[in-house]
Design an enzyme around this catalytic site. Structure first.
Site, mmCIF file in Angstrom:
data_model
loop_
_atom_site.group_PDB
_atom_site.id
_atom_site.type_symbol
_atom_site.label_atom_id
_atom_site.label_comp_id
_atom_site.label_asym_id
_atom_site.label_seq_id
_atom_site.Cartn_x
_atom_site.Cartn_y
_atom_site.Cartn_z
ATOM 1 N N LYS A 17 0.834 -1.212 0.000
ATOM 2 C CA LYS A 17 0.000 0.000 0.000
ATOM 3 C C LYS A 17 0.868 1.261 0.000
ATOM 4 C CE LYS A 17 -1.889 -1.188 3.958
ATOM 5 N NZ LYS A 17 -1.160 -2.437 4.281
ATOM 6 N N ARG B 195 -10.158 0.202 8.741
ATOM 7 C CA ARG B 195 -9.703 -1.149 9.049
ATOM 8 C C ARG B 195 -10.706 -1.939 9.856
ATOM 9 N NH1 ARG B 195 -3.808 0.093 8.906
ATOM 10 N NH2 ARG B 195 -2.741 -1.656 9.767
ATOM 11 N N ARG C 247 12.238 -4.423 5.432
ATOM 12 C CA ARG C 247 11.846 -3.025 5.157
ATOM 13 C C ARG C 247 12.650 -2.030 5.976
ATOM 14 N NH1 ARG C 247 5.733 -1.274 5.510
ATOM 15 N NH2 ARG C 247 5.819 -2.432 7.463
ATOM 16 N N ARG D 222 10.908 -0.223 11.443
ATOM 17 C CA ARG D 222 9.745 -0.030 12.298
ATOM 18 C C ARG D 222 9.791 -1.017 13.459
ATOM 19 N NH1 ARG D 222 4.502 0.409 8.459
ATOM 20 N NH2 ARG D 222 3.603 -0.804 10.164
ATOM 21 N N ARG E 17 -0.416 -8.605 13.774
ATOM 22 C CA ARG E 17 -0.969 -7.675 12.775
ATOM 23 C C ARG E 17 -1.786 -8.449 11.742
ATOM 24 N NH1 ARG E 17 4.508 -5.057 11.116
ATOM 25 N NH2 ARG E 17 3.336 -3.949 9.508
HETATM 26 P P1 AP5 Z 1 4.884 -1.413 2.029
HETATM 27 O O1 AP5 Z 1 4.388 -0.831 0.766
HETATM 28 O O2 AP5 Z 1 5.614 -0.492 2.956
HETATM 29 O O3 AP5 Z 1 3.709 -2.190 2.801
HETATM 30 P P2 AP5 Z 1 2.301 -1.686 3.315
HETATM 31 O O4 AP5 Z 1 1.229 -2.371 2.566
HETATM 32 O O5 AP5 Z 1 2.256 -0.195 3.364
HETATM 33 O O6 AP5 Z 1 2.305 -2.377 4.751
HETATM 34 P P3 AP5 Z 1 2.368 -1.799 6.222
HETATM 35 O O7 AP5 Z 1 3.190 -2.765 7.032
HETATM 36 O O8 AP5 Z 1 2.757 -0.365 6.268
HETATM 37 O O9 AP5 Z 1 0.850 -1.948 6.615
HETATM 38 P P4 AP5 Z 1 0.243 -2.082 7.971
HETATM 39 O O10 AP5 Z 1 -1.173 -2.057 7.592
HETATM 40 O O11 AP5 Z 1 0.673 -3.215 8.807
HETATM 41 O O12 AP5 Z 1 0.820 -0.814 8.779
HETATM 42 P P5 AP5 Z 1 0.249 0.640 9.075
HETATM 43 O O13 AP5 Z 1 1.369 1.586 9.063
HETATM 44 O O14 AP5 Z 1 -0.948 0.928 8.239
HETATM 45 O O15 AP5 Z 1 5.833 -2.652 1.666
HETATM 46 C C1 AP5 Z 1 6.478 -3.430 2.664
HETATM 47 C C2 AP5 Z 1 7.905 -3.779 2.228
HETATM 48 O O16 AP5 Z 1 7.874 -4.594 1.054
HETATM 49 C C3 AP5 Z 1 8.766 -2.577 1.869
HETATM 50 O O17 AP5 Z 1 10.068 -2.816 2.286
HETATM 51 C C4 AP5 Z 1 8.687 -2.514 0.329
HETATM 52 O O18 AP5 Z 1 9.843 -1.947 -0.218
HETATM 53 C C5 AP5 Z 1 8.529 -3.977 -0.047
HETATM 54 N N1 AP5 Z 1 7.646 -4.176 -1.208
HETATM 55 C C6 AP5 Z 1 6.515 -3.470 -1.523
HETATM 56 N N2 AP5 Z 1 5.944 -3.952 -2.646
HETATM 57 C C7 AP5 Z 1 6.731 -5.005 -3.052
HETATM 58 C C8 AP5 Z 1 6.658 -5.926 -4.145
HETATM 59 N N3 AP5 Z 1 5.658 -5.855 -5.064
HETATM 60 N N4 AP5 Z 1 7.612 -6.879 -4.228
HETATM 61 C C9 AP5 Z 1 8.606 -6.952 -3.322
HETATM 62 N N5 AP5 Z 1 8.726 -6.104 -2.268
HETATM 63 C C10 AP5 Z 1 7.804 -5.144 -2.125
HETATM 64 O O19 AP5 Z 1 -0.295 0.463 10.583
HETATM 65 C C11 AP5 Z 1 0.587 0.272 11.662
HETATM 66 C C12 AP5 Z 1 -0.183 0.186 12.977
HETATM 67 O O20 AP5 Z 1 -0.889 1.422 13.214
HETATM 68 C C13 AP5 Z 1 -1.283 -0.885 13.041
HETATM 69 O O21 AP5 Z 1 -0.769 -2.146 13.419
HETATM 70 C C14 AP5 Z 1 -2.240 -0.289 14.082
HETATM 71 O O22 AP5 Z 1 -1.754 -0.501 15.379
HETATM 72 C C15 AP5 Z 1 -2.169 1.196 13.776
HETATM 73 N N6 AP5 Z 1 -3.197 1.628 12.804
HETATM 74 C C16 AP5 Z 1 -2.990 2.185 11.579
HETATM 75 N N7 AP5 Z 1 -4.159 2.456 10.956
HETATM 76 C C17 AP5 Z 1 -5.137 2.070 11.810
HETATM 77 C C18 AP5 Z 1 -6.562 2.073 11.735
HETATM 78 N N8 AP5 Z 1 -7.216 2.545 10.642
HETATM 79 N N9 AP5 Z 1 -7.272 1.578 12.781
HETATM 80 C C19 AP5 Z 1 -6.637 1.117 13.895
HETATM 81 N N10 AP5 Z 1 -5.291 1.075 14.026
HETATM 82 C C20 AP5 Z 1 -4.541 1.543 12.993
HETATM 83 ZN ZN ZN Z 2 2.254 1.213 4.951
#
Ligand code: AP5
Ligand code: ZN
Length: 214
Positions: free
Chosen positions: A13, A88, A127, A160, A171
């Site tokens: 994402k 979410r 990452r 992270r 997660r």
């Molecule tokens: P990347 O694109 O960074 O992944 P992402 O989908 O953004 O995944 P996240 O881990 O950021 O999502 P998340 O939902 O767990 O975390 P969030 O910050 O939202 O890619 C990952 C890695 O892979 C990178 O190194 C990239 O380079 C590589 N990559 C990407 N695409 C690739 C490909 N095609 N092939 C190979 N490699 C690739 O949330 C964190 C925390 O915040 C949650 O756990 C929760 O506690 C809280 N939170 C956030 N939003 C909410 C909400 N709405 N409600 C409640 N709690 C929330």
């Molecule tokens: Zn993300």
């Protein structure tokens, strides 16, 4: 356009968001990035969110709905936005609908980044991010020009705190239990677009652009 990106941790994402943002001139609202900034700054919001985030659990609906409500008022978000990591839970999705209804707008499309869980650990543990911009790199799949350093600013990259195999497990559990119902919620509204998120980054980008132009 008003878009939502849904997918498990590591599905891409955050990687695809800047590309969509630039192509469509949208603002990128990532609740995870905003919460991490609040935690780093030790704001009251960050203090409340930290414990759940460290454990890989979701923070409360009220907290994130409040952040999004505030962020969506920015002038730069009036033409359209990408919501990355929100909603979410079904409650968050309902609150978002109410918010948009008040503004006389609605979501155009929900992009579901479909991917097998087994691929995600390697993506998550490799990452490295640039905290102030949210740019992410991967030691194997998307390495920075200089190891440990952001390509654009030259500033240091960090890992992270929640990017460990153990926290990833919770997660993923949260995703399956609380966020998958959100996918059905939008499916029943007829605005869900599924895309294959398992290929290399440029293939995923093509999938995203294909969905957006259809
Ligand atoms: P990347 O694109 O960074 O992944 P992402 O989908 O953004 O995944 P996240 O881990 O950021 O999502 P998340 O939902 O767990 O975390 P969030 O910050 O939202 O890619 C990952 C890695 O892979 C990178 O190194 C990239 O380079 C590589 N990559 C990407 N695409 C690739 C490909 N095609 N092939 C190979 N490699 C690739 O949330 C964190 C925390 O915040 C949650 O756990 C929760 O506690 C809280 N939170 C956030 N939003 C909410 C909400 N709405 N409600 C409640 N709690 C929330
Ligand atoms: Zn993300």
């Amino acid at each position: 356009k008003r878009l939502i990106l849904i997918g498990p941790p590591g599905s891409g994402k955050g990687t695809q968001s800047p590309i969509i943002k630039d192509d469509y001139c949208l603002c990128h609202l990532a609740t995870g990035d905003m919460l991490r900034a609040a935690v780093a700054a030790k704001t009251p919001l960050g203090i409340k969110a930290k414990e759940a985030m460290d454990k890989g659990e979701l923070v409360s609906d009220d907290l994130v709905v409040g952040i999004i409500d505030e962020a969506m008022k920015k002038p730069s978000c009036q033409k359209g936005f990408i919501l990355d990591g929100f909603p979410r839970t079904v409650v968050q999705a309902q609150k978002l609908d109410e918010m948009l209804q008040r503004q006389g707008t609605k979501i155009d499309k929900v992009l579901n980044f479909a991917i097998e869980d087994s691929i995600l650990e390697e993506r998550i543990t490799g990452r490295w991010i640039h905290p102030s911009s949210g740019r992410s790199y991967h030691t194997k799949f998307a390495p920075p020009k200089v190891p440990g350093v952001d390509d654009v600013t030259g500033e240091p990259l960090i890992q992270r705190k929640d990017d460990t195999p153990a926290v990833l497990k919770s997660r993923l559990e949260a995703f399956h239990r609380q966020t998958e119902p959100v996918i059905d919620y939008y499916g029943s509204k007829g605005i869900l677009a599924n895309l294959r998120a398992e290929g290399p980054p440029n293939e995923v980008t093509s999938e995203v652009l294909k969905v957006l132009s259809s």
